[in-house]
Design a protein around this motif. Structure first.
Motif, PDB file in Angstrom:
ATOM      1  N   VAL A  21      27.493  46.523 -37.894  1.00  0.00           N
ATOM      2  CA  VAL A  21      27.395  47.904 -37.429  1.00  0.00           C
ATOM      3  C   VAL A  21      28.840  48.357 -37.259  1.00  0.00           C
ATOM      4  N   ALA A  22      29.251  49.340 -38.054  1.00  0.00           N
ATOM      5  CA  ALA A  22      30.634  49.815 -38.054  1.00  0.00           C
ATOM      6  C   ALA A  22      30.722  51.130 -37.297  1.00  0.00           C
ATOM      7  N   VAL A  23      31.428  51.122 -36.183  1.00  0.00           N
ATOM      8  CA  VAL A  23      31.659  52.328 -35.398  1.00  0.00           C
ATOM      9  C   VAL A  23      33.108  52.728 -35.644  1.00  0.00           C
ATOM     10  N   SER A  24      33.278  53.916 -36.215  1.00  0.00           N
ATOM     11  CA  SER A  24      34.625  54.343 -36.584  1.00  0.00           C
ATOM     12  C   SER A  24      34.987  55.680 -35.942  1.00  0.00           C
ATOM     13  N   GLY A  25      36.260  56.002 -36.043  1.00  0.00           N
ATOM     14  CA  GLY A  25      36.738  57.309 -35.633  1.00  0.00           C
ATOM     15  C   GLY A  25      36.905  58.239 -36.813  1.00  0.00           C
ATOM     16  N   SER A  26      36.583  57.750 -37.995  1.00  0.00           N
ATOM     17  CA  SER A  26      36.780  58.508 -39.224  1.00  0.00           C
ATOM     18  C   SER A  26      35.806  59.662 -39.365  1.00  0.00           C
ATOM     19  N   HIS A  27      36.235  60.686 -40.101  1.00  0.00           N
ATOM     20  CA  HIS A  27      35.332  61.769 -40.489  1.00  0.00           C
ATOM     21  C   HIS A  27      34.289  61.190 -41.440  1.00  0.00           C
ATOM     22  N   GLY A  28      33.208  61.894 -41.623  1.00  0.00           N
ATOM     23  CA  GLY A  28      32.140  61.437 -42.502  1.00  0.00           C
ATOM     24  C   GLY A  28      32.193  62.080 -43.870  1.00  0.00           C
ATOM     25  N   GLY A  29      33.369  62.297 -44.384  1.00  0.00           N
ATOM     26  CA  GLY A  29      33.538  62.934 -45.679  1.00  0.00           C
ATOM     27  C   GLY A  29      33.458  61.967 -46.851  1.00  0.00           C
ATOM     28  N   HIS A  30      33.607  62.521 -48.029  1.00  0.00           N
ATOM     29  CA  HIS A  30      33.494  61.747 -49.270  1.00  0.00           C
ATOM     30  C   HIS A  30      34.481  60.579 -49.318  1.00  0.00           C
ATOM     31  N   SER A  31      35.744  60.837 -49.035  1.00  0.00           N
ATOM     32  CA  SER A  31      36.743  59.770 -49.157  1.00  0.00           C
ATOM     33  C   SER A  31      36.457  58.617 -48.199  1.00  0.00           C
ATOM     34  N   ALA A  32      36.072  58.917 -46.979  1.00  0.00           N
ATOM     35  CA  ALA A  32      35.776  57.863 -46.006  1.00  0.00           C
ATOM     36  C   ALA A  32      34.538  57.069 -46.408  1.00  0.00           C
ATOM     37  N   SER A  33      33.576  57.750 -46.973  1.00  0.00           N
ATOM     38  CA  SER A  33      32.335  57.065 -47.331  1.00  0.00           C
ATOM     39  C   SER A  33      32.560  55.988 -48.384  1.00  0.00           C
ATOM     40  N   GLN A  34      33.558  56.154 -49.220  1.00  0.00           N
ATOM     41  CA  GLN A  34      33.823  55.167 -50.266  1.00  0.00           C
ATOM     42  C   GLN A  34      34.180  53.803 -49.686  1.00  0.00           C
ATOM     43  N   TYR A  35      34.859  53.784 -48.550  1.00  0.00           N
ATOM     44  CA  TYR A  35      35.210  52.519 -47.897  1.00  0.00           C
ATOM     45  C   TYR A  35      33.971  51.848 -47.314  1.00  0.00           C
ATOM     46  N   ALA A  36      33.066  52.636 -46.765  1.00  0.00           N
ATOM     47  CA  ALA A  36      31.817  52.070 -46.246  1.00  0.00           C
ATOM     48  C   ALA A  36      30.961  51.532 -47.394  1.00  0.00           C
ATOM     49  N   ILE A  37      30.925  52.247 -48.489  1.00  0.00           N
ATOM     50  CA  ILE A  37      30.159  51.777 -49.652  1.00  0.00           C
ATOM     51  C   ILE A  37      30.707  50.432 -50.134  1.00  0.00           C
ATOM     52  N   ALA A  38      32.017  50.288 -50.157  1.00  0.00           N
ATOM     53  CA  ALA A  38      32.631  49.036 -50.612  1.00  0.00           C
ATOM     54  C   ALA A  38      32.340  47.882 -49.653  1.00  0.00           C
ATOM     55  N   ALA A  39      32.339  48.150 -48.343  1.00  0.00           N
ATOM     56  CA  ALA A  39      32.142  47.088 -47.351  1.00  0.00           C
ATOM     57  C   ALA A  39      30.670  46.785 -47.075  1.00  0.00           C
ATOM     58  N   ARG A  40      29.790  47.762 -47.278  1.00  0.00           N
ATOM     59  CA  ARG A  40      28.343  47.613 -47.123  1.00  0.00           C
ATOM     60  C   ARG A  40      27.880  47.186 -45.729  1.00  0.00           C
ATOM     61  N   PRO A  41      28.288  47.919 -44.690  1.00  0.00           N
ATOM     62  CA  PRO A  41      27.742  47.628 -43.356  1.00  0.00           C
ATOM     63  C   PRO A  41      26.266  48.018 -43.270  1.00  0.00           C
ATOM     64  N   LEU A  42      25.578  47.447 -42.316  1.00  0.00           N
ATOM     65  CA  LEU A  42      24.191  47.833 -42.059  1.00  0.00           C
ATOM     66  C   LEU A  42      24.129  49.305 -41.673  1.00  0.00           C
ATOM     67  N   LEU A  43      25.044  49.730 -40.802  1.00  0.00           N
ATOM     68  CA  LEU A  43      25.128  51.111 -40.343  1.00  0.00           C
ATOM     69  C   LEU A  43      26.585  51.482 -40.189  1.00  0.00           C
ATOM     70  N   SER A  44      26.945  52.655 -40.679  1.00  0.00           N
ATOM     71  CA  SER A  44      28.277  53.218 -40.471  1.00  0.00           C
ATOM     72  C   SER A  44      28.144  54.439 -39.582  1.00  0.00           C
ATOM     73  N   VAL A  45      28.967  54.493 -38.535  1.00  0.00           N
ATOM     74  CA  VAL A  45      28.989  55.654 -37.650  1.00  0.00           C
ATOM     75  C   VAL A  45      30.337  56.347 -37.817  1.00  0.00           C
ATOM     76  N   PHE A  46      30.272  57.636 -38.107  1.00  0.00           N
ATOM     77  CA  PHE A  46      31.445  58.467 -38.322  1.00  0.00           C
ATOM     78  C   PHE A  46      31.438  59.628 -37.328  1.00  0.00           C
ATOM     79  N   ASN A  47      32.477  60.471 -37.400  1.00  0.00           N
ATOM     80  CA  ASN A  47      32.552  61.718 -36.651  1.00  0.00           C
ATOM     81  C   ASN A  47      32.248  62.857 -37.621  1.00  0.00           C
TER      82      ASN A  47
END
Length: 125
Positions: A21-47
């Protein structure tokens, strides 16, 4: 239970974080989502970063859903952008994709409650 990763920037996730479960301070935009896609967490939480023009701040919802990944975003008015501890401690979920909802993540929940439910008390949330 999945591990909890608290990262100010989603760019800090690594392949060994898959299933967390990844809790981040990042925005939930396209560029940030690419890092979550690469890492494949169960859940990504963004701002949600105020959502932005054409929903740019919440693009991760659809992008991660299309990759079979759960995503949720806290409201920019509930947590400081760029500070994962604020996301965890103060954040209120405003948006969740369908996969996040299947995990029980719903708008109006605190991020802390989401983490407690998914990671248990051992996560220190």
């Amino acid at each position: 239970m999945p591990a909890l990763r608290i990262v100010d920037s989603i760019t800090e996730l690594r392949p060994q974080d898959a299933g967390c479960v990844a809790v981040s301070g990042s925005h939930g935009g396209h560029s940030a989502s690419q890092y979550a896609i690469a890492a494949r967490p169960l859940l990504s939480v963004f701002n949600d970063a105020g959502i932005g023009k054409d929903g740019a701040g919440i693009a991760a919802l659809e992008l991660l859903q299309a990759q079979g990944l759960a995503a949720a975003l806290v409201g920019h008015d509930s947590a400081r952008i760029g500070e994962a501890r604020s996301t965890l401690e103060d954040g209120v979920i405003r948006h969740a994709n369908a996969l996040a909802r299947t995990l029980g993540v719903l708008p109006g929940m605190s991020c802390r409650e989401v983490v407690r439910r998914l990671c248990g008390a051992a996560a220190g949330a």
